[in-house]
Design a protein around this motif. Sequence first.
Motif, PDB file in Angstrom:
ATOM      1  N   ASN A  17       0.845  -1.093  -0.043  1.00  0.00           N
ATOM      2  CA  ASN A  17       0.062  -0.181   0.080  1.00  0.00           C
ATOM      3  C   ASN A  17       0.661   1.186  -0.027  1.00  0.00           C
ATOM      4  O   ASN A  17       0.396   2.174  -0.447  1.00  0.00           O
ATOM      5  CB  ASN A  17      -1.044   0.100   1.303  1.00  0.00           C
ATOM      6  N   PHE A  18       1.989   1.341   0.507  1.00  0.00           N
ATOM      7  CA  PHE A  18       2.766   2.362   0.473  1.00  0.00           C
ATOM      8  C   PHE A  18       4.159   1.726   0.205  1.00  0.00           C
ATOM      9  O   PHE A  18       5.256   1.752   1.112  1.00  0.00           O
ATOM     10  CB  PHE A  18       3.067   3.094   1.816  1.00  0.00           C
ATOM     11  N   PRO A  19       4.459   1.326  -0.757  1.00  0.00           N
ATOM     12  CA  PRO A  19       5.637   0.598  -1.415  1.00  0.00           C
ATOM     13  C   PRO A  19       6.998   1.458  -0.909  1.00  0.00           C
ATOM     14  O   PRO A  19       7.976   1.019  -0.726  1.00  0.00           O
ATOM     15  CB  PRO A  19       5.608   0.075  -2.486  1.00  0.00           C
ATOM     16  N   VAL A  20       6.968   2.596  -1.154  1.00  0.00           N
ATOM     17  CA  VAL A  20       8.099   3.550  -1.279  1.00  0.00           C
ATOM     18  C   VAL A  20       8.371   3.995   0.218  1.00  0.00           C
ATOM     19  O   VAL A  20       9.318   4.099   0.898  1.00  0.00           O
ATOM     20  CB  VAL A  20       8.231   4.812  -2.197  1.00  0.00           C
ATOM     21  N   TYR A  21       7.319   4.603   0.834  1.00  0.00           N
ATOM     22  CA  TYR A  21       7.723   5.259   2.319  1.00  0.00           C
ATOM     23  C   TYR A  21       7.923   3.973   3.080  1.00  0.00           C
ATOM     24  O   TYR A  21       8.851   4.325   3.900  1.00  0.00           O
ATOM     25  CB  TYR A  21       6.328   5.879   2.546  1.00  0.00           C
ATOM     26  N   LEU A  22       7.154   2.976   3.140  1.00  0.00           N
ATOM     27  CA  LEU A  22       7.591   2.031   4.322  1.00  0.00           C
ATOM     28  C   LEU A  22       9.012   1.364   4.075  1.00  0.00           C
ATOM     29  O   LEU A  22       9.719   0.826   4.883  1.00  0.00           O
ATOM     30  CB  LEU A  22       6.659   0.888   4.327  1.00  0.00           C
ATOM     31  N   SER A  23       9.446   1.387   2.665  1.00  0.00           N
ATOM     32  CA  SER A  23      10.659   0.869   2.690  1.00  0.00           C
ATOM     33  C   SER A  23      11.696   1.862   2.921  1.00  0.00           C
ATOM     34  O   SER A  23      12.598   1.482   3.836  1.00  0.00           O
ATOM     35  CB  SER A  23      10.933   0.710   1.099  1.00  0.00           C
ATOM     36  N   PHE A  24      11.605   3.049   2.599  1.00  0.00           N
ATOM     37  CA  PHE A  24      12.676   4.126   3.122  1.00  0.00           C
ATOM     38  C   PHE A  24      12.443   4.209   4.535  1.00  0.00           C
ATOM     39  O   PHE A  24      13.486   4.720   5.360  1.00  0.00           O
ATOM     40  CB  PHE A  24      12.446   5.483   2.291  1.00  0.00           C
ATOM     41  N   MET A  49      18.384  -5.998   4.509  1.00  0.00           N
ATOM     42  CA  MET A  49      17.896  -6.879   3.273  1.00  0.00           C
ATOM     43  C   MET A  49      16.286  -6.626   3.319  1.00  0.00           C
ATOM     44  O   MET A  49      15.596  -6.341   4.239  1.00  0.00           O
ATOM     45  CB  MET A  49      18.053  -8.418   3.515  1.00  0.00           C
ATOM     46  N   LEU A  50      15.794  -5.935   2.132  1.00  0.00           N
ATOM     47  CA  LEU A  50      14.415  -5.550   2.008  1.00  0.00           C
ATOM     48  C   LEU A  50      13.685  -6.273   1.179  1.00  0.00           C
ATOM     49  O   LEU A  50      14.044  -6.487  -0.070  1.00  0.00           O
ATOM     50  CB  LEU A  50      14.560  -4.118   1.378  1.00  0.00           C
ATOM     51  N   LYS A  51      12.468  -6.856   1.600  1.00  0.00           N
ATOM     52  CA  LYS A  51      11.479  -7.634   0.758  1.00  0.00           C
ATOM     53  C   LYS A  51      10.322  -6.981   0.513  1.00  0.00           C
ATOM     54  O   LYS A  51       9.113  -6.891   1.622  1.00  0.00           O
ATOM     55  CB  LYS A  51      11.375  -9.060   1.569  1.00  0.00           C
ATOM     56  N   PRO A  52       9.951  -6.191  -0.547  1.00  0.00           N
ATOM     57  CA  PRO A  52       8.655  -5.666  -0.578  1.00  0.00           C
ATOM     58  C   PRO A  52       7.516  -6.731  -1.107  1.00  0.00           C
ATOM     59  O   PRO A  52       8.097  -7.827  -1.377  1.00  0.00           O
ATOM     60  CB  PRO A  52       8.802  -4.517  -2.002  1.00  0.00           C
ATOM     61  N   SER A  53       6.540  -6.062  -1.194  1.00  0.00           N
ATOM     62  CA  SER A  53       5.210  -7.121  -1.497  1.00  0.00           C
ATOM     63  C   SER A  53       5.533  -7.586  -3.201  1.00  0.00           C
ATOM     64  O   SER A  53       5.808  -6.773  -4.014  1.00  0.00           O
ATOM     65  CB  SER A  53       4.201  -6.293  -1.449  1.00  0.00           C
ATOM     66  N   VAL A 100       6.596  -3.613 -10.196  1.00  0.00           N
ATOM     67  CA  VAL A 100       7.166  -2.609 -11.081  1.00  0.00           C
ATOM     68  C   VAL A 100       8.145  -1.585  -9.888  1.00  0.00           C
ATOM     69  O   VAL A 100       9.317  -1.535 -10.064  1.00  0.00           O
ATOM     70  CB  VAL A 100       6.470  -1.664 -11.662  1.00  0.00           C
ATOM     71  N   THR A 101       7.372  -1.573  -8.949  1.00  0.00           N
ATOM     72  CA  THR A 101       8.281  -0.629  -7.753  1.00  0.00           C
ATOM     73  C   THR A 101       9.293  -1.247  -7.131  1.00  0.00           C
ATOM     74  O   THR A 101      10.320  -0.530  -7.044  1.00  0.00           O
ATOM     75  CB  THR A 101       7.368  -0.093  -6.618  1.00  0.00           C
ATOM     76  N   THR A 102       8.979  -2.565  -6.930  1.00  0.00           N
ATOM     77  CA  THR A 102      10.297  -3.327  -6.263  1.00  0.00           C
ATOM     78  C   THR A 102      11.272  -3.442  -7.301  1.00  0.00           C
ATOM     79  O   THR A 102      12.594  -3.361  -6.828  1.00  0.00           O
ATOM     80  CB  THR A 102       9.672  -4.734  -6.079  1.00  0.00           C
ATOM     81  N   ALA A 103      11.260  -3.744  -8.410  1.00  0.00           N
ATOM     82  CA  ALA A 103      12.341  -3.748  -9.331  1.00  0.00           C
ATOM     83  C   ALA A 103      13.158  -2.410  -9.507  1.00  0.00           C
ATOM     84  O   ALA A 103      14.222  -2.362  -9.614  1.00  0.00           O
ATOM     85  CB  ALA A 103      11.633  -4.118 -10.897  1.00  0.00           C
ATOM     86  N   LEU A 104      12.199  -1.383  -9.454  1.00  0.00           N
ATOM     87  CA  LEU A 104      12.860   0.084  -9.498  1.00  0.00           C
ATOM     88  C   LEU A 104      13.682   0.231  -8.124  1.00  0.00           C
ATOM     89  O   LEU A 104      15.043   0.669  -8.018  1.00  0.00           O
ATOM     90  CB  LEU A 104      11.923   1.182  -9.724  1.00  0.00           C
ATOM     91  N   LEU A 105      13.266  -0.141  -7.087  1.00  0.00           N
ATOM     92  CA  LEU A 105      13.789  -0.032  -5.775  1.00  0.00           C
ATOM     93  C   LEU A 105      15.226  -0.913  -5.722  1.00  0.00           C
ATOM     94  O   LEU A 105      16.222  -0.541  -5.397  1.00  0.00           O
ATOM     95  CB  LEU A 105      13.093  -0.511  -4.657  1.00  0.00           C
ATOM     96  N   ALA A 106      15.108  -2.059  -6.429  1.00  0.00           N
ATOM     97  CA  ALA A 106      16.193  -2.799  -6.499  1.00  0.00           C
ATOM     98  C   ALA A 106      17.465  -2.136  -7.163  1.00  0.00           C
ATOM     99  O   ALA A 106      18.474  -2.335  -6.601  1.00  0.00           O
ATOM    100  CB  ALA A 106      16.063  -4.049  -7.017  1.00  0.00           C
TER     101      ALA A 106
END
Length: 478
Positions: A126-133, A147-151, A156-162
């Motif tokens: 639901n907040f893939p960028v904020y909760l990661s950062f 080590m970060l494991k997004p949903s 698409v967001t996960t691949a960009l974060l990686a």
Amino acid sequence: MNCVDNIQLVSGRLQDVFDCQKRTYRVTPNPSKQERISNLELLEEIILRNESDLLDAMSADFGHRSRHESTMLDIVSSLAAVRHSRKNVAGWMKIRRVPTPLELRPSLSYIKPQPLGVIGIITPWNFPVYLSFAGLASALAAGNCCMLKPSEFCPVTTALLARLLEGNFGEEHVAVIEGDETVAQAFSRLPFDHLLFTGSQRVGRLVAKAAAENLTPVTLELGGKSPLIVAPSGNIAKAAACAAHGKMINAGQVCVSPDYAMVPEKQLRRFVTEVKRASQKQYPTVRNNPDVSCVINSRHMARLRELVEDARCKGAEIIEVNPAHEVFHPEIKKFPLTLIVNPTQEMRVMQEEVFGSILPILPYRTLELAVEQIQSWDRPLALYLFASKQAEKELVLSQTVSGGVTVNDAMWHVLNNNMPFGGVGASGMGAYHGLVGFNAMSQLKPVLEQSRFNAAPLLRAPYGTVFEKVVKVLKKIV
């Protein structure tokens, strides 16, 4: 390749990354102040330099996500978390002097924060960028590898974060793990030094169980049914506007969104009218409105429709706020604000976290009875109270237990990085953000430095008259 082979391959790959980060930690077990500040500055730079790409990626994962909401809820919130840690980490790292009791003087006592090692962070969609950062800000400020494991629901967001995080930090320092639920299960079984999980209660239990096998300490942010309470002295119009906003922002897919409202029975109809008016003002259209975000996927859309139909079949009054009289086909993934008036506990909407644009509205006879009802349910992640009388505020604040509270508004307490954010009971355990997050991801090592001249030798065997005299004195001064 069969399922067992795939699981073993995934587990082996994750273990390799984990071992690599452990080696990095052992080489630099206590990064300097400047190293930590540089890491946080790099996080900030990644956000600012790639803001547009991050916004595009989140919208692609949702089907459509309001660019304005993404900017506020993911970009601005991420910057606030990272900058708060960057500005304060030098102070947080310092040795913390604590008093030494009289019986231990003249020794010196202090607490020395030190990195734990490798931190695991599991974030929801639901907040893939904020909760990661936000998680990374706490972990990197504390000097750890991550080590970060997004949903898997936001690929698409996960691949960009990686690409962004590993390209700037290196996998040995910050790694982003892509993959489905199988990967997440293997991830939670790694022997992290701390594991931060944000998500549902169901998955949270599984994560805690897996972490327990390694005695890994966990911070669990699990959501729940967060009430919005309008006290007799509360501003009905203001409460209604906040309820409408909280239920429509990010399509209501917010862990601290008001889950249901409780209003004085004499004010029920007025509150319903004011919610409709506020929603129509904020969102005059829904279907093609760029300010209205999509529900994440068809499965969640189906679940929201089922909640409404279950309540309808069991006798609740259903009001769909649809000012433009639009038709909503399932494939559109837009869900109009739907009010469920006078729901009962037998309805699913009062048994599950809604996590969508559905607002159950419960009337109450007295504020005391409303508080008693809230006390009988699981403790929520958040609570919202609208009241002008201090006695009403004191009643609710002292007689209810929740993760956090906003008075005369909704959800904003989460963005104050000077306060801890976390759940209690069924809504989670532990907390993070700011100093509390730094502490959670550090070992706050207590140290006592003994003075050259001290009484400790007098308390060693063989025990005799001197020992008894010293103990007699200690009984008086401790």
